[in-house]
Structure formats: structure tokens, C-alpha cells
Design an enzyme around this catalytic site. Structure first.
Site, PDB file in Angstrom:
ATOM      1  N   CYS A   1      46.366  51.285  41.473  1.00 44.28           N
ATOM      2  CA  CYS A   1      46.812  51.534  40.102  1.00 44.28           C
ATOM      3  C   CYS A   1      47.898  52.595  40.087  1.00 44.28           C
ATOM      4  CB  CYS A   1      45.634  51.961  39.250  1.00 44.28           C
ATOM      5  SG  CYS A   1      44.618  53.152  40.101  1.00 44.28           S
TER       6      CYS A   1
ATOM      7  N   GLU B   1      39.726  53.405  32.692  1.00 36.82           N
ATOM      8  CA  GLU B   1      40.945  53.725  33.448  1.00 36.82           C
ATOM      9  C   GLU B   1      41.656  52.404  33.673  1.00 36.82           C
ATOM     10  OE1 GLU B   1      41.996  56.650  33.746  1.00 36.82           O
ATOM     11  OE2 GLU B   1      40.152  57.635  33.116  1.00 36.82           O
TER      12      GLU B   1
HETATM   13  P1  NAD Z   1      40.938  43.060  35.647  1.00 36.12           P
HETATM   14  O1  NAD Z   1      41.167  43.669  34.321  1.00 36.12           O
HETATM   15  O2  NAD Z   1      41.394  41.673  35.877  1.00 36.12           O
HETATM   16  O3  NAD Z   1      39.384  43.047  35.983  1.00 36.12           O
HETATM   17  C1  NAD Z   1      38.601  44.242  35.913  1.00 36.12           C
HETATM   18  C2  NAD Z   1      37.173  43.853  35.581  1.00 36.12           C
HETATM   19  O4  NAD Z   1      37.144  43.334  34.246  1.00 36.12           O
HETATM   20  C3  NAD Z   1      36.610  42.756  36.483  1.00 36.12           C
HETATM   21  O5  NAD Z   1      35.251  43.019  36.743  1.00 36.12           O
HETATM   22  C4  NAD Z   1      36.774  41.525  35.633  1.00 36.12           C
HETATM   23  O6  NAD Z   1      35.880  40.488  35.965  1.00 36.12           O
HETATM   24  C5  NAD Z   1      36.506  42.068  34.260  1.00 36.12           C
HETATM   25  N1  NAD Z   1      37.062  41.254  33.176  1.00 36.12           N
HETATM   26  C6  NAD Z   1      38.114  40.405  33.224  1.00 36.12           C
HETATM   27  N2  NAD Z   1      38.311  39.845  32.013  1.00 36.12           N
HETATM   28  C7  NAD Z   1      37.371  40.345  31.193  1.00 36.12           C
HETATM   29  C8  NAD Z   1      37.054  40.142  29.825  1.00 36.12           C
HETATM   30  N3  NAD Z   1      37.755  39.329  29.068  1.00 36.12           N
HETATM   31  N4  NAD Z   1      36.026  40.846  29.314  1.00 36.12           N
HETATM   32  C9  NAD Z   1      35.332  41.717  30.069  1.00 36.12           C
HETATM   33  N5  NAD Z   1      35.573  41.927  31.377  1.00 36.12           N
HETATM   34  C10 NAD Z   1      36.580  41.257  31.932  1.00 36.12           C
HETATM   35  O7  NAD Z   1      41.559  44.060  36.728  1.00 36.12           O
HETATM   36  P2  NAD Z   1      41.649  43.881  38.302  1.00 36.12           P
HETATM   37  O8  NAD Z   1      42.661  42.847  38.625  1.00 36.12           O
HETATM   38  O9  NAD Z   1      40.292  43.763  38.919  1.00 36.12           O
HETATM   39  O10 NAD Z   1      42.187  45.320  38.696  1.00 36.12           O
HETATM   40  C11 NAD Z   1      43.533  45.639  38.564  1.00 36.12           C
HETATM   41  C12 NAD Z   1      43.811  46.441  37.311  1.00 36.12           C
HETATM   42  O11 NAD Z   1      43.006  47.599  37.314  1.00 36.12           O
HETATM   43  C13 NAD Z   1      45.240  46.933  37.232  1.00 36.12           C
HETATM   44  O12 NAD Z   1      45.700  46.845  35.914  1.00 36.12           O
HETATM   45  C14 NAD Z   1      45.118  48.385  37.666  1.00 36.12           C
HETATM   46  O13 NAD Z   1      46.169  49.208  37.194  1.00 36.12           O
HETATM   47  C15 NAD Z   1      43.801  48.756  37.092  1.00 36.12           C
HETATM   48  N6  NAD Z   1      43.214  49.888  37.786  1.00 36.12           N
HETATM   49  C16 NAD Z   1      43.294  51.102  37.190  1.00 36.12           C
HETATM   50  C17 NAD Z   1      42.761  52.213  37.811  1.00 36.12           C
HETATM   51  C18 NAD Z   1      42.858  53.567  37.161  1.00 36.12           C
HETATM   52  O14 NAD Z   1      42.209  54.486  37.631  1.00 36.12           O
HETATM   53  N7  NAD Z   1      43.633  53.718  36.094  1.00 36.12           N
HETATM   54  C19 NAD Z   1      42.137  52.082  39.044  1.00 36.12           C
HETATM   55  C20 NAD Z   1      42.060  50.822  39.622  1.00 36.12           C
HETATM   56  C21 NAD Z   1      42.597  49.732  38.979  1.00 36.12           C
END
Ligand code: NAD
Length: 541
Positions: free
Chosen positions: A327, A293
Site C-alpha cells: 500500500c 487502512e
Molecule cells: P480488496 O479491497 O480487494 O480486499 C480486501 C478485503 O475486502 C478482502 O478480504 C476482500 O475479500 C474483502 N472484500 C472485497 N469486496 C468486498 C465487499 N464488497 N464487501 C466486503 N468485503 C469485501 O483489497 P486487496 O486487493 O486485498 O488489497 C489491496 C488494497 O489494500 C489496496 O488498495 C491497498 O492500498 C490496500 N492496503 C492498504 C494498507 C494500508 O495500511 N493502508 C495495507 C495493505 C493494503
């Protein structure tokens, strides 16, 4: 299966507590906030029964007071990730064999622990780690998480009940096996409930998990681990590692036993993950399940028949609660010219009345954004809008990171409907408005459809049923969660299963049976009672 067809308790949504002055919950959460804020916790990684401290640590600081340290956490080396995988695979031998009602009981117990003795803890930790107001913490860390756990147990039992027909003389049955291997959960900063649900939903279905929380959420992730331990999740079922996300992910994805990823976070990261899984596909023993998501550019469109005060309230709540870091937060708005001034002025009045500051002061409606990277990015877009000829900063526009990462709720009015902040996910308290000619309603719906790569949430406000019907059809593929005369945030487990399509994710609907089905691999068993002994069919004469 256990020796009985057990009925799980009927799931009900956890009532949201008010935290009104004088209430016992307000006293409890305030005291817990103080205790955590003035404490200094050292958070280990959890691998099997071991609490692993590498000595290589990062500090944890509240976004609203970023020089104040509330604890440290330990960073993984590659060998710890490998150890977490091996531990998960070992634990799977017993966990996958445990009868489902025992797994159900563990997670139902976790829900009750959160509803009772851990409520103040998980809310206070979320207020500190993610800078949520007490109300935002309550609806996320307490209520949504309790709902995930209770409803998923109900959905799990419904899945197990789903059985094929059997013709005369045979018996067909399906058993819902956990995936062969382990599941990798990668969780975002913004919801404590999501952080807990991604590993828990896979574990509930009999899988064992390697969980990597967001660096910005570890303070509240520790409370989740404490709850799961007290509820009886056995050692090794959910293994928790922190640190360099690329190193951790590459190590996990190199394992032949990697069986699935449960991800929530940004679109770019998810696409990179998918690509790496594709590149490694010959390594795996089984096709991994990929559930993600991801981002959104969620819209509100008002028809000329809408009620301006309702639209304004939808914007003020939908765009600015939790600083627009849901989100589902509204971040692009389409207003008809005939009511744009009225709506915008109501929103400006609302913003002027918002109090901003630490969540420790319960009178604050707006708190800080998550970290410096997010603050700097938002400040850059606000400055750009101030400078650009095709945009105007109508309200807000100030920011200050001297003590905490505070961004004033901001409204940009764009002359160009494809202006950068109409298209790009900013993930902060910044909403962009485009004003359309009333006569261009149908064309504007097309614009909403074509402006963003995302399709997570969206809302239409209208008093005209024909307009609502037209918007519902025209925007069919623009949102996985579509709202009529309501803000596009605040989905409730068991009522509005959540998820989006296009670049917003695989739309496997968190908090639904659909999501849980991704964590099982059904086996059909056909048994014939009177087995044939002659190959010749009657037609052979
Ligand atoms: P993010 O993508 O920065 O991080 C999410 C997770 O991915 C973290 O645990 C992070 O450490 C990890 N991560 C970061 N870079 C990575 C890589 N290169 N490889 C593997 N893992 C990696 O997101 P965030 O800032 O924590 O959350 C915000 C984002 O999440 C927004 O884009 C939001 O829209 C989305 N979000 C979506 C939903 C949904 O249900 N669609 C819900 C909540 C948040």
C-alpha cells in the site's frame, strides 16, 4: 487485573534473517516451500472448536504458477457466518473475563512460535500464496508479525497503566473493557502480518472476532490459525470464514451485536462498508468502531539538490519490491528536469538487472502479481500508456500470463501531471514519472498535494534543508507516513506507526497504542470513601 502489576517483556524488533547461500534458514525455507508446493492441503473454516468443510470449494494456486494447485478451501453459506457470530458471542463470556496477562502470554507465545518453529512455514506459505520473494516474506510474515504481537502486548500494558488522578478522599480508576459485542476483521491479500494482526489486536484487548481473510491469502492464513491454536488462543475467540465477501459482510453487519470492524483493503470497499454500517445504525446495540487502512497513490518528489543515485534507488526499491503491491509503494514520481534523465537511466539499468520468475528461485527480485484480475488491469493501463500521446513507456512494458501473472516493472513518463496513472491506484509494478521545471519546485509541491485523493505515504529527496522544510510543510496533509531521503515503504512496528488519512484510511496507526485503544471501551469507576449525608452546601448558610 491479575494479583500484581506485571511488567511485560520489553519488545524488540525481530532481526531479519539473510537467507544467504549456505544459511540454515535458506535450507529450511526451501525444504518447506517444496513440501507445501507439492502437497495438497484442504483448508476448513474455523468456527469455535469445529473445522467446517462445506464441500463447496475453491482451489488455491500460486500466482507464479497458476495452473498448479496447492490446495482447496471451503466456502461459507450464510448459516456458517451466523454460527461464527454466535460462537464469538458465546466465547466472549470467558475471554473478556480472562486476566490480561493470560491474553498477553498467548500472543507472546505466538510471536516466539513464529520466530522459531513456524518461521519457515509461514514464510514458505507466504511465498506460495502471495508470490513473495523470501526476503519479502521474511520481513512481512515473520518479522512484522512477530513485532506486531510483541509490541502490541507492550502497548496493551501501557494502556492499562494509564489511570486518572484522584482527589483527596476519592479513588478514580479506569478499566479498559473490550467492546460489547464482537469485532469483524476483513483482511487484504498483500501482508500476512496484517492478516494476522487485524483479528489478533482486537482479540488481545479481550474481544472475540469473526475474521474473513482475502481469498488470495488463505494458504498462509491457515498457518496463522495453526500458530494461534498452538499458542493457546481458545476456541471461538477468532472464528474464520471464507467466501462471498458481500454475503459474509451483509450477514455480519445485520447483527445487533456488531461492535466494530477492523479493515485493510481498497478504498471503495471500505467506503461501501461504512455506508452499510450507517444504513444499519439503528440496528446496533452500540456505535460500532470503524477502523480502515485503505488505498494509496504514494509519491516521491526529488528537489534539484537531491542525489540522483539515491533517488533512483528509492524508486527501484520503493516502486518495484513485491511488484508494487505494498500500500506504501511509490507510484508517482516528480523529478526536476536537471536530473530527470540521469535518474531515469539509473532506474532503467536497475530494471534491466532485475531477475523475474518464481520465488522458489531465490535469485529472483521480481515475482508475479496476485491474480488475473490484477494482471489484466495492469496490462490495460500499460497498453493505454503505449497508445496515449501524453504518456510514454520509458522502461519495461511487457507482460505474460501464460504460466504466472508476470508484469515487467514499468516506468511511464507522463507529460500531463494529472495523467490517469499519476492519479489512480494501480497496485502493481508500474510507476509514473512527471518531469517538472527546476524553477517550479514550489508549484510542484502544490501539484503533489492536489493530484490524488489519497494520503498514505510519500518521500522527499533533497540535500537542501530549506527545501526539506518547505516540502514537509507543503505536504503536511499528503501522507500519514512521510519520508526524508528514503523510500516510502518498509515501515517498522514500534518505530514508524503506519497509516494514512484522506481516502487512505482512518489513520489509526497499526502497531501502536492508538490502534489498540479503538478496541476498548473505558469504564471510569469513581469511589468516594466518606460519603456525604447532607445535601446542603456551606454557601447555603
Ligand atoms: P480488496 O479491497 O480487494 O480486499 C480486501 C478485503 O475486502 C478482502 O478480504 C476482500 O475479500 C474483502 N472484500 C472485497 N469486496 C468486498 C465487499 N464488497 N464487501 C466486503 N468485503 C469485501 O483489497 P486487496 O486487493 O486485498 O488489497 C489491496 C488494497 O489494500 C489496496 O488498495 C491497498 O492500498 C490496500 N492496503 C492498504 C494498507 C494500508 O495500511 N493502508 C495495507 C495493505 C493494503
Amino acid at each position: 487485573m491479575g494479583k500484581g502489576f506485571f511488567q511485560v517483556p520489553t519488545a524488540i524488533n525481530e532481526p531479519v534473517k539473510s537467507y544467504a547461500p549456505g544459511s540454515p534458514e535458506r535450507a529450511a525455507v526451501t525444504a518447506q516451500y517444496e513440501a507445501y508446493f507439492n502437497g495438497n492441503v484442504d483448508v476448513p473454516m474455523y468456527i469455535g472448536s469445529e473445522e467446517v468443510k462445506t464441500g463447496n470449494t475453491n482451489t488455491m494456486t500460486p500466482p507464479h504458477d497458476h495452473k498448479h494447485v496447492v490446495g482447496t478451501y471451503h466456502l461459507a453459506e450464510k448459516k456458517h457466518v451466523t454460527q461464527a457470530i454466535e460462537t464469538a458471542l458465546e466465547a466472549r463470556k470467558k475471554w473478556a473475563q480472562l486476566t490480561w496477562e493470560q491474553r498477553a502470554a498467548i500472543f507472546l507465545k505466538a510471536a516466539e512460535l513464529i520466530a522459531g518453529p513456524y518461521r519457515a512455514k509461514i514464510n514458505a506459505a507466504t511465498m506460495i500464496a502471495q508470490s513473495k520473494t523470501v526476503h519479502q516474506a521474511e520481513i512481512d510474515a515473520a518479522c512484522e508479525l512477530i513485532d506486531f504481537l510483541r509490541f502490541n502486548v507492550e502497548f496493551m500494558s501501557q494502556i492499562y497503566e494509564e489511570q486518572p488522578d484522584s482527589a483527596e478522599g476519592i479513588w478514580n480508576r479506569v478499566e479498559y473493557r473490550p467492546l460489547e459485542g464482537f469485532v469483524y476483521a476483513i483482511t487484504p491479500f498483500n501482508f500476512t502480518a496484517i492478516a494476522a494482526n487485524l483479528p489478533a489486536s482486537a482479540a488481545m484487548m479481550g474481544n472475540t472476532v469473526v475474521w474473513k481473510p482475502s481469498d488470495s491469502q488463505i494458504f498462509s492464513a491457515k498457518v496463522i490459525v495453526d500458530i494461534f491454536k498452538e499458542a493457546g488462543v481458545p476456541d471461538g475467540v477468532i472464528n474464520v470464514v471464507y467466501g462471498d465477501p458481500v454475503m459474509i459482510t451483509d450477514t455480519v453487519l445485520d447483527s445487533p451485536d456488531f461492535a466494530g470492524v477492523h479493515f485493510t483493503g481498497s478504498t471503495y470497499v471500505f467506503k461501501e462498508l461504512w455506508k452499510k454500517i450507517g444504513n444499519n445504525i439503528h440496528t446496533y446495540k452500540t456505535y460500532p468502531k470503524i477502523v480502515g487502512e485503505t488505498g494509496g497513490k504514494d509519491f516521491i518528489i526529488a528537489h534539484p539538490s537531491a542525489n540522483p543515485k539515491q533517488v533512483a534507488t528509492g524508486i527501484s526499491r520503493g516502486a518495484f519490491e513485491f511488484q508494487g503491491q505494498k500500500c506504501s509503494a511509490a507510484s508517482r514520481v516528480y523529478l526536476p528536469k536537471s536530473m530527470a534523465d540521469e535518474v531515469l537511466n539509473y532506474v532503467k539499468e536497475d530494471i534491466a538487472s532485475f531477475k523475474m520468475g518464481s520465488p522458489a528461485d531465490l535469485g529472483n527480485f521480481i515475482t508475479a502479481v496476485i491474480h488475473e484480475g490484477s494482471f489484466d488491469k495492469l496490462a490495460k493501463y500499460i497498453d493505454q500508456a503505449k497508445a496515449d500521446a501524453d504518456a510514454e513507456v520509458f522502461a519495461g512494458g511487457n507482460y505474460d500470463k501464460s504460466k504466472g501473472y508476470f508484469i515487467e516493472p514499468t516506468v511511464i513518463v507522463a507529460k500531463d501531471p494529472k495523467y490517469t496513472t499519476m492519479e489512480t491506484e494501480l497496485f502493481g509494478p508500474v510507476v509514473t514519472v512527471y518531469v517538472y521545471e527546476d524553477a517550479d519546485w514550489s508549484e510542484t509541491l502544490k501539484l503533489v498535494d492536489e493530484t490524488s485523493e489519497y494520503a498514505l505515504t510519500g518521500a522527499v529527496f533533497s540535500g537542501d534543508r530549506y527545501a526539506i522544510d518547505e516540502a514537509t510543510k507543503a505536504l503536511e496533509n499528503c501522507a500519514g507516513n512521510f519520508y526524508v531521503n528514503d523510500k516510502p515503504t518498509g515501515a517498522v512496528v514500534g518505530q514508524q506507526p503506519f497509516g494514512g488519512a484522506r481516502a487512505s484510511g482512518t489513520n489509526d496507526k497499526a502497531g501502536s497504542a492508538q490502534n489498540l485503544l479503538r478496541w476498548v471501551s473505558p469504564r471510569l469507576i469513581k469511589e468516594t470513601f466518606v460519603t456525604p449525608t447532607d445535601y446542603r452546601y456551606p454557601f447555603l448558610g
